[in-house]
Scaffold this active site. Sequence first.
Site, PDB file in Angstrom:
ATOM      1  N   ARG A 241       0.852  -1.172   0.000  1.00 61.95           N
ATOM      2  CA  ARG A 241       0.000   0.000   0.000  1.00 61.95           C
ATOM      3  C   ARG A 241       0.897   1.234   0.000  1.00 61.95           C
ATOM      4  NH1 ARG A 241      -3.150  -2.856  -1.691  1.00 61.95           N
ATOM      5  NH2 ARG A 241      -5.219  -3.476  -0.910  1.00 61.95           N
ATOM      6  N   GLU A 270      -3.082   7.858  -5.751  1.00 62.13           N
ATOM      7  CA  GLU A 270      -3.167   7.107  -7.003  1.00 62.13           C
ATOM      8  C   GLU A 270      -4.364   7.584  -7.818  1.00 62.13           C
ATOM      9  OE1 GLU A 270      -3.164   2.940  -6.009  1.00 62.13           O
ATOM     10  OE2 GLU A 270      -1.103   3.002  -5.289  1.00 62.13           O
ATOM     11  N   HIS A 289       0.106   0.134  -9.969  1.00 64.66           N
ATOM     12  CA  HIS A 289      -0.639  -0.712  -9.023  1.00 64.66           C
ATOM     13  C   HIS A 289      -1.166  -1.964  -9.740  1.00 64.66           C
ATOM     14  CE1 HIS A 289      -3.134  -0.544  -5.068  1.00 64.66           C
ATOM     15  NE2 HIS A 289      -2.883  -1.792  -5.416  1.00 64.66           N
TER      16      HIS A 289
END
Length: 328
Positions: A241, A270, A289
């Site tokens: 994370r 993000e 990601h």
Amino acid sequence: MKVVFFYNEHGSPKCEEYYHLFDESSVELKKVLDGGSDDETVAACEGADAVITCIQPFPKNVIERLDSSVKAIVRVAMGYDIIDLEAATERGIYVCNVPDYAMEEVAVYQAALILGTLRKVCWYDWKVRSGEYDHLGYLSGYPARRISAISIGLLGFGRIAKNLAKYMLAFGATVYGFDPFLSDEVLQEHGVIPAKTKDEIFEKCDIISPNIPLMESSYHIIDADAISKMKDGVIIVNTGRGPLVDQEALIAGLRSGKVRAAGLDVFEVEPLPMDSPLLEMRNVILTPHIAYQTNESFDELQHRAVEYAIEGAKGLVPRGAVNPNARA
């Protein structure tokens, strides 16, 4: 029985190959395009027995207003941070995720980032494309290292870290691990040297990777203080994370040279803002990601999410429930 599925058109799982499971279980499926307001979310869930979401959040003020028919909320993902767990538990609603669908994928991706930063793969790719490769034996940038000469520090030793340790040991690296919830024997069984504290990881290891959930206690576990304790020239890799790493502290470390390189698949914000200094740093590998994604993992994720939603709609405790006593 009824399941409401919040989906989007931007690549998130739609589970279409497993819609037949709803039919086979006599479950009505209602698809809703996500991005609506809280009021629209509540209205869309009217009469639902279970809800599936990928990115549509379910905060406390939404959960408190859901129909009493809702028995489960399933996140089509590894995390469940967009769902207020406490509020759901108070309402007797199961919260489900799919925590173990991409254990191999994320570990392999971490290994790729480690190897890519250690041997400067993206650095040299950029140099060749920019026309700087003009003679044999061309060398540039920070020093590359032999993998059997370096140590890798893992913060947390769950399923992903265990796989990563296996891969790195096969390459000949020395692997340290710190996990306060596991005995030294568990780490040693996997060929990993137990660290007594996270500071020992910071002080001893050439490459450091956090493999822990994002919680209040792990927020910015790698911050300016942690980086100051690390070896000069440390490499930091993060596929967990984004907020596990204080991004501003990392940028400062990269600018000073304290941090030699970084491999990041996740960020504090993000998508990564286009004005981020990280985009100008050629010693940093940046990916969107995506460590979890392969054909196989994506298929497994969708299959399990549908199964958990059906189980929840039936009033069963879904296998993916993180609060299995919610309706006790």
